[in-house]
Design an enzyme around this catalytic site. Structure first.
Site, mmCIF file in Angstrom:
data_model
loop_
_atom_site.group_PDB
_atom_site.id
_atom_site.type_symbol
_atom_site.label_atom_id
_atom_site.label_comp_id
_atom_site.label_asym_id
_atom_site.label_seq_id
_atom_site.Cartn_x
_atom_site.Cartn_y
_atom_site.Cartn_z
ATOM 1 N N SER A 36 11.284 7.108 8.418
ATOM 2 C CA SER A 36 10.894 6.880 9.808
ATOM 3 C C SER A 36 11.328 5.482 10.235
ATOM 4 C CB SER A 36 9.373 7.016 9.932
ATOM 5 O OG SER A 36 8.962 6.730 11.245
ATOM 6 N N GLU A 81 0.816 -1.210 0.000
ATOM 7 C CA GLU A 81 0.000 0.000 0.000
ATOM 8 C C GLU A 81 0.849 1.259 0.000
ATOM 9 O OE1 GLU A 81 -3.231 0.070 2.855
ATOM 10 O OE2 GLU A 81 -3.306 -2.104 2.811
ATOM 11 N N CYS A 126 -2.133 6.767 9.545
ATOM 12 C CA CYS A 126 -0.971 6.087 10.136
ATOM 13 C C CYS A 126 -1.393 4.808 10.824
ATOM 14 C CB CYS A 126 -0.326 6.947 11.214
ATOM 15 S SG CYS A 126 0.194 8.521 10.637
ATOM 16 N N CYS A 145 5.791 -6.755 8.351
ATOM 17 C CA CYS A 145 6.812 -6.124 9.197
ATOM 18 C C CYS A 145 7.048 -7.008 10.413
ATOM 19 C CB CYS A 145 6.323 -4.741 9.652
ATOM 20 S SG CYS A 145 7.506 -3.848 10.686
ATOM 21 N N CYS A 179 3.285 8.565 0.897
ATOM 22 C CA CYS A 179 3.790 7.701 1.971
ATOM 23 C C CYS A 179 3.993 6.317 1.352
ATOM 24 C CB CYS A 179 2.744 7.655 3.088
ATOM 25 S SG CYS A 179 3.165 6.517 4.417
ATOM 26 N N CYS A 235 0.342 -1.319 16.302
ATOM 27 C CA CYS A 235 0.399 -1.100 14.847
ATOM 28 C C CYS A 235 -0.259 -2.232 14.076
ATOM 29 C CB CYS A 235 1.842 -0.935 14.396
ATOM 30 S SG CYS A 235 1.995 -0.614 12.627
ATOM 31 N N CYS A 269 5.263 -3.914 16.878
ATOM 32 C CA CYS A 269 4.792 -2.858 17.785
ATOM 33 C C CYS A 269 3.337 -3.147 18.165
ATOM 34 C CB CYS A 269 4.908 -1.489 17.125
ATOM 35 S SG CYS A 269 6.608 -1.065 16.700
ATOM 36 N N SER A 307 10.319 6.688 15.726
ATOM 37 C CA SER A 307 9.101 6.344 16.446
ATOM 38 C C SER A 307 9.486 6.045 17.885
ATOM 39 C CB SER A 307 8.460 5.106 15.808
ATOM 40 O OG SER A 307 8.063 5.403 14.496
ATOM 41 N N ASN A 328 -4.768 6.158 15.786
ATOM 42 C CA ASN A 328 -5.868 5.675 14.957
ATOM 43 C C ASN A 328 -6.228 4.271 15.392
ATOM 44 O OD1 ASN A 328 -6.086 7.932 13.101
ATOM 45 N ND2 ASN A 328 -4.029 7.326 12.460
#
Ligand code: SAH
Length: 339
Positions: free
Chosen positions: A187, A88, A328, A108, A101, A115, A112, A210, A286
């Site tokens: 980031s 994405e 995010c 990943c 972005c 996330c 986290c 982060s 979010n």
């Protein structure tokens, strides 16, 4: 066949020279590919038939296939095909510029707690071309130019370091896409040795980290990477980056209701960064469908902001794309159900 978009300028030049072409052919090819955006090598003017046929028999010029595009006023979200996977990216349309972005991995591994992207474990790194082509594909699809890039999509960029660095080289090359280094931000969750490597690149590309918690106890609960690289190690590495580049570092801090939003947390954060060339970007959380965390109220966000603003540079991230799940942490590497 490999993609022409995998090659940095220097790599292309040395391949051409070792195949008995001329050094200056690299400029012609790079400009054809990145400035004129040709769709076949035969459309590059001023190069020999031999070079055209060398290129077309060894390299592909394909862009990525767009699987879906969701559009809203200020934000578009795209799902792009990368071989048998999908990835994405999100376009943010500001009055003054377009920002994209982009992602660096399929899935990943950083895990986290808050996330969404990390719920799908890393399947693989994206290749150089798959990183670069996110930009070119969206520019062609929307008939726009992208001025800013944030490398904050799916994946941990410093866990795909070599491809990241080559992709940045291509995207910033004056002979290629020519996006200003200062208009790009990477980031990271804080992979310390790579922060040093990045600093030593001597690039003007911006760095964001982060952080999300001001002490090791809390950060290790939220971000497993903190069990490997502690906050002090991260801060030392950032200081090194600042001394090398003289660039301001952005500290990203998601506000999670009742978790990291106390006055004590605010003061601990102040003590970490006060007097340093750092800026705090507060990110309203979010919520996602599987999340155990809650977003802070506007009042709480404002209160936290007020404390910080007495001592350090701070802003609250403007929210875009929530309505299309492009905000995010809402990106997913897979579109195969499980939403
Ligand atoms: N792996 C990199 C880049 C990808 S995440 C990194 O960790 O920085 C981009 C940013 O979005 C990170 O700051 C991440 O912590 C944040 N983020 C993740 N989930 C979020 C959520 N649900 N709400 C708001 N921000 C989130």
């Amino acid at each position: 066949m490999s993609s022409i978009f995998d090659l940095t300028y220097d790599e292309l030049e040395s391949i051409l020279v070792s195949n008995n072409f001329k050094k200056f052919n690299a400029t012609q090819v790079f400009e054809g590919v990145y400035k004129k955006r040709v769709s076949s090598f035969s459309s590059i003017s001023n190069i020999s038939k031999e070079l055209k046929s060398f290129l077309s028999s060894n390299y592909s010029l394909d862009y990525l296939e767009v699987i879906t595009a969701l559009r809203s006023d200020d934000t578009n979200k795209y799902l792009l095909q990368v071989q048998s996977d999908a990835v994405e990216c999100v376009l943010m349309k500001h009055d003054y510029a377009n920002s994209l972005c982009i992602s660096t991995q399929v899935g990943c591994n950083m895990g986290c707690a808050f996330c969404e992207s990390g719920r799908l474990k890393k399947q693989r790194n994206l290749s150089v071309s798959e990183i670069v082509l996110q930009v070119l594909t969206i520019e062609r699809l929307e008939n726009i130019r992208i001025q800013n890039i944030v490398i904050m999509g799916i994946g941990e960029p410093f866990d795909n370091y070599e491809c990241l660095v080559k992709a940045l080289d291509i995207l910033t090359s004056p002979k290629g896409v020519m996006i200003g280094s200062r208009h790009i931000t990477v980031s990271t969750c804080g992979i310390v040795p790579k922060i040093y490597d990045f600093a030593n690149l001597d690039t003007q590309v911006n760095l964001a980290i982060s952080l999300h918690a001001p002490n090791d106890e809390l950060r290790s609960k939220l971000m497993p990477i903190n069990r490997v690289y502690k906050i002090k190690d991260v801060m030392d590495a950032l200081q090194y980056y600042i001394e090398k580049t003289n660039r301001r570092v952005t500290i990203e801090y998601i506000l999670l209701d009742g978790v990291n939003d106390s006055d004590e947390c605010a003061m601990e954060l102040v003590n970490l960064i006060r007097g340093k060339l750092m800026y705090v970007n507060l990110i309203p959380y979010n919520s996602t469908s599987h999340s155990e965390f809650k977003r802070c109220s506007k009042e709480k966000i404002n209160h936290f902001y007020q404390i910080l603003s007495r001592y350090v540079g701070v802003g609250v991230r403007r929210e875009m794309g929530k309505d299309i799940k492009g905000a995010c942490g809402q990106l997913r590497a897979s579109h195969n159900g499980n939403e």
